[in-house]
Design a protein around this motif. Structure first.
Motif, PDB file in Angstrom:
ATOM      1  N   ARG A  24      12.881   3.738  13.761  1.00  8.63           N
ATOM      2  CA  ARG A  24      12.358   2.398  14.057  1.00  8.63           C
ATOM      3  C   ARG A  24      12.538   1.463  12.871  1.00  8.63           C
ATOM      4  O   ARG A  24      12.806   0.276  13.041  1.00  8.63           O
ATOM      5  CB  ARG A  24      10.887   2.498  14.457  1.00  8.63           C
ATOM      6  N   ASP A  25      12.383   1.982  11.662  1.00  6.70           N
ATOM      7  CA  ASP A  25      12.622   1.205  10.444  1.00  6.70           C
ATOM      8  C   ASP A  25      12.792   2.184   9.298  1.00  6.70           C
ATOM      9  O   ASP A  25      12.430   3.367   9.412  1.00  6.70           O
ATOM     10  CB  ASP A  25      11.468   0.232  10.172  1.00  6.70           C
ATOM     11  N   PHE A  26      13.348   1.706   8.196  1.00  5.39           N
ATOM     12  CA  PHE A  26      13.646   2.551   7.038  1.00  5.39           C
ATOM     13  C   PHE A  26      13.404   1.690   5.805  1.00  5.39           C
ATOM     14  O   PHE A  26      14.005   0.626   5.662  1.00  5.39           O
ATOM     15  CB  PHE A  26      15.105   3.005   7.113  1.00  5.39           C
ATOM     16  N   VAL A  27      12.484   2.139   4.925  1.00  2.01           N
ATOM     17  CA  VAL A  27      12.088   1.330   3.774  1.00  2.01           C
ATOM     18  C   VAL A  27      12.327   2.092   2.476  1.00  2.01           C
ATOM     19  O   VAL A  27      12.485   3.317   2.471  1.00  2.01           O
ATOM     20  CB  VAL A  27      10.609   0.908   3.871  1.00  2.01           C
ATOM     21  N   LEU A  28      12.339   1.338   1.385  1.00  4.04           N
ATOM     22  CA  LEU A  28      12.475   1.905   0.048  1.00  4.04           C
ATOM     23  C   LEU A  28      11.176   1.717  -0.717  1.00  4.04           C
ATOM     24  O   LEU A  28      10.614   0.619  -0.755  1.00  4.04           O
ATOM     25  CB  LEU A  28      13.601   1.213  -0.726  1.00  4.04           C
ATOM     26  N   ALA A  29      10.699   2.786  -1.340  1.00  2.00           N
ATOM     27  CA  ALA A  29       9.523   2.739  -2.206  1.00  2.00           C
ATOM     28  C   ALA A  29       9.966   2.874  -3.655  1.00  2.00           C
ATOM     29  O   ALA A  29      10.884   3.645  -3.961  1.00  2.00           O
ATOM     30  CB  ALA A  29       8.543   3.851  -1.857  1.00  2.00           C
ATOM     31  N   SER A  30       9.325   2.154  -4.533  1.00  4.07           N
ATOM     32  CA  SER A  30       9.641   2.274  -5.951  1.00  4.07           C
ATOM     33  C   SER A  30       9.134   3.603  -6.494  1.00  4.07           C
ATOM     34  O   SER A  30       8.247   4.237  -5.920  1.00  4.07           O
ATOM     35  CB  SER A  30       9.012   1.118  -6.737  1.00  4.07           C
ATOM     36  N   GLU A  31       9.695   3.998  -7.633  1.00  5.22           N
ATOM     37  CA  GLU A  31       9.213   5.210  -8.294  1.00  5.22           C
ATOM     38  C   GLU A  31       7.736   5.082  -8.652  1.00  5.22           C
ATOM     39  O   GLU A  31       6.975   6.048  -8.533  1.00  5.22           O
ATOM     40  CB  GLU A  31      10.040   5.469  -9.559  1.00  5.22           C
ATOM     41  N   ALA A  32       7.321   3.879  -9.066  1.00  8.68           N
ATOM     42  CA  ALA A  32       5.911   3.668  -9.409  1.00  8.68           C
ATOM     43  C   ALA A  32       5.018   3.845  -8.187  1.00  8.68           C
ATOM     44  O   ALA A  32       3.913   4.395  -8.278  1.00  8.68           O
ATOM     45  CB  ALA A  32       5.729   2.274 -10.006  1.00  8.68           C
ATOM     46  N   MET A  33       5.482   3.382  -7.011  1.00 11.55           N
ATOM     47  CA  MET A  33       4.693   3.539  -5.789  1.00 11.55           C
ATOM     48  C   MET A  33       4.565   5.012  -5.403  1.00 11.55           C
ATOM     49  O   MET A  33       3.504   5.457  -4.955  1.00 11.55           O
ATOM     50  CB  MET A  33       5.337   2.766  -4.642  1.00 11.55           C
ATOM     51  N   ILE A  34       5.638   5.762  -5.564  1.00 12.54           N
ATOM     52  CA  ILE A  34       5.590   7.181  -5.228  1.00 12.54           C
ATOM     53  C   ILE A  34       4.650   7.910  -6.182  1.00 12.54           C
ATOM     54  O   ILE A  34       3.832   8.739  -5.755  1.00 12.54           O
ATOM     55  CB  ILE A  34       7.008   7.795  -5.251  1.00 12.54           C
ATOM     56  N   ALA A  35       4.748   7.602  -7.483  1.00  7.61           N
ATOM     57  CA  ALA A  35       3.853   8.234  -8.449  1.00  7.61           C
ATOM     58  C   ALA A  35       2.393   7.888  -8.158  1.00  7.61           C
ATOM     59  O   ALA A  35       1.503   8.748  -8.250  1.00  7.61           O
ATOM     60  CB  ALA A  35       4.226   7.813  -9.864  1.00  7.61           C
ATOM     61  N   GLN A  36       2.133   6.631  -7.788  1.00  9.65           N
ATOM     62  CA  GLN A  36       0.759   6.243  -7.456  1.00  9.65           C
ATOM     63  C   GLN A  36       0.277   6.989  -6.214  1.00  9.65           C
ATOM     64  O   GLN A  36      -0.898   7.375  -6.129  1.00  9.65           O
ATOM     65  CB  GLN A  36       0.664   4.739  -7.224  1.00  9.65           C
ATOM     66  N   SER A  37       1.170   7.230  -5.273  1.00 14.27           N
ATOM     67  CA  SER A  37       0.795   7.981  -4.074  1.00 14.27           C
ATOM     68  C   SER A  37       0.469   9.433  -4.405  1.00 14.27           C
ATOM     69  O   SER A  37      -0.397  10.042  -3.769  1.00 14.27           O
ATOM     70  CB  SER A  37       1.904   7.892  -3.025  1.00 14.27           C
TER      71      SER A  37
END
Length: 349
Positions: free
Chosen positions: A265-278
Motif C-alpha cells: 500500500r505504501d513504502f517509507v524510509l526511516a532515518s537511522e536515528a528513528m530506528i535507534a529511537q524505536s
C-alpha cells in the motif's frame, strides 16, 4: 506518492500460493510454537492518531528471529539427496541462524557465508549451532557471489534469503499466524530487506483478508528496495550504510519485487536515528530488546500514522539479536553506524 487500489492483493503477481504457506506451516508445527501477539497501551499513546498497535514477538522464536521460519521451511523441503549434500547461504546473521538451527534439528550440514565485520554475536550463535561459518566480502552482495562459488564447488543447495520459494512460504506463516491471533488487523507495517516477510503477508492477505493493507519500511541508509518500488526500476548492488543489518540490502529480487511493487500500500524510509529511537521505545515499553530491523516496523508506523488513523495495526519485532555493545550504545542514547571491515562501528553521542 505511488498509490494502489483499496484491495491491492487482488492483483498481485504472487510467487507462491497460500497452499504453500499452509504446507510450510504444517512442516514447522513440530519444531516450535506460535510467537505471541501483545498489546501495549503505551505504544498506542506513542504512535497516536487513535491507532491500536499489536506487536508480533518473533524475537521469542528459536534463534530470536522470524528467519527460523524460513530456515526450517527450507530445510524440511529438501529432497533426501539435497539433504545429504547440505545447504549453503549468504546472510548478515538471522537467516544463517535459522538455517543452522534447522540443520541441527534435521542433521543437515549447513555452511553460512557472512560479510567481514558481521555482528559477532550472530556469528558465534551460528557456529554454536554446528554450522560452518565463512567471513567473506566487504558488502552483502560480495558475500552472495562468494557463496555461489562455494556452492558450485561443494555441490550444496543454495538457500537464498529471499529468492527461494520455501523461504517465502516460511515467512508467510508469520502473517498467517498473526491474522489467526488477531483477525481484527487492518494493516501490517513490515521492515523490508529482501521482502520475504512482506510477500508472505501479501499472499496471506490475498487468501484470507483482501482488505488487510501491507506497508513496508526501510532505512534511509539502505534505500534500494524503497527507491525501486517508487520508480519501478530494479536495483543491484546499491550501497548500504545502516546499522540494521537485517534490512541492509542493496538489491531487488526476482521473486519478490513484482509482488512488492504491485501489492504494498505504501513504502517509507526511516532515518537511522528513528530506528535507534524505536529500539529505545520498544525496550522501555515492552521490555523486549529488538535489533535495528526488529524496531523498524515501529519507526515506519510512526511515519505512516496519519494515514492509518483509527486502525488496528500490527508491527513485527522480527528480530532481537542486537549485540551487547551496540545495545549499550543505543540504550544510552548513542547512535551506532554501519560497521567497518574490522567489525568496529562509530558512535555519535
Amino acid at each position: 506518492m505511488t498509490t494502489f487500489p483499496e484491495t491491492p492483493a487482488q492483483r498481485v503477481p504472487l510467487p507462491i500460493s497460500y497452499a504453500d504457506v499452509l504446507a510450510a506451516g504444517e512442516r514447522l508445527r513440530p519444531y516450535f510454537d506460535p510467537s505471541p501477539v501483545r498489546h501495549y497501551p503505551q505504544l498506542d499513546e506513542l504512535v497516536g492518531y487513535g491507532i491500536r498497535v499489536l506487536v508480533k514477538h518473533e524475537n521469542h522464536l528459536p534463534t530470536g528471529s522470524f528467519k527460523v521460519r524460513n530456515g526450517t521451511a527450507s530445510i524440511t523441503a529438501l529432497s533426501p539427496e539435497e539433504a545429504a549434500r547440505g545447504v549453503i547461504a549468504a546472510t548478515t546473521g538471522n537467516h544463517g541462524l535459522g538455517l543452522a538451527w534447522a540443520g541441527a534439528a534435521r542433521g543437515v550440514s549447513v555452511t553460512i557465508c557472512v560479510p567481514t565485520g558481521n555482528n559477532p554475536e550472530k556469528n558465534a550463535g551460528i557456529r554454536a549451532l554446528g554450522a560452518t561459518l565463512i567471513e567473506v566480502g566487504e558488502r552483502y552482495d560480495d558475500t552472495v557471489a562468494a557463496c555461489r562459488a562455494i556452492a558450485e564447488r561443494e555441490r550444496r543447495t543454495i538457500v537464498h534469503s529471499t529468492n527461494h520459494r520455501p523461504v517465502i512460504a516460511g515467512a508467510g506463516t508469520m502473517s498467517d499466524e498473526f491474522l489467526t491471533q488477531a483477525p481484527e488487523l487492518d494493516a501490517l507495517v513490515i521492515a523490508l530487506g529482501g521482502g520475504s516477510q512482506a510477500v508472505g503477508a501479501l499472499t496471506v492477505a490475498d487468501a484470507r483478508k483482501a482488505s488487510l493493507a501491507v506497508y513496508a519500511v526501510q532505512s534511509q541508509e539502505a534505500p534500494a528496495q524503497h527507491d525501486a518500488w517508487h520508480d519501478g526500476e530494479a536495483r543491484q548492488g546499491a550501497p548500504v550504510r545502516t546499522f540494521a543489518e537485517g534490512i541492509a540490502t542493496g538489491s531487488t529480487y526476482a521473486l519478490t519485487f513484482p509482488a512488492l511493487r504491485a501489492g504494498l500500500r505504501d513504502f517509507v524510509l526511516a532515518s537511522e536515528a528513528m530506528i535507534a529511537q524505536s529500539v529505545r521505545d520498544l525496550w522501555r515499553i515492552t521490555h523486549n530488546l529488538p535489533e535495528g530491523a526488529g524496531a523498524a516496523g515501529l519507526a515506519g508506523l510512526r511515519l505512516l500514522a496519519p494515514q492509518l488513523a483509527g486502525k488496528t495495526v500490527g508491527v513485527v519485532m522480527c528480530g532481537g539479536n542486537l549485540d551487547a555493545e551496540r545495545a549499550a550504545h543505543i540504550l544510552l542514547g548513542g547512535m551506532p553506524h554501519f560497521p567497518s571491515g574490522t567489525g568496529e562501528f562509530l558512535t555519535v553521542r
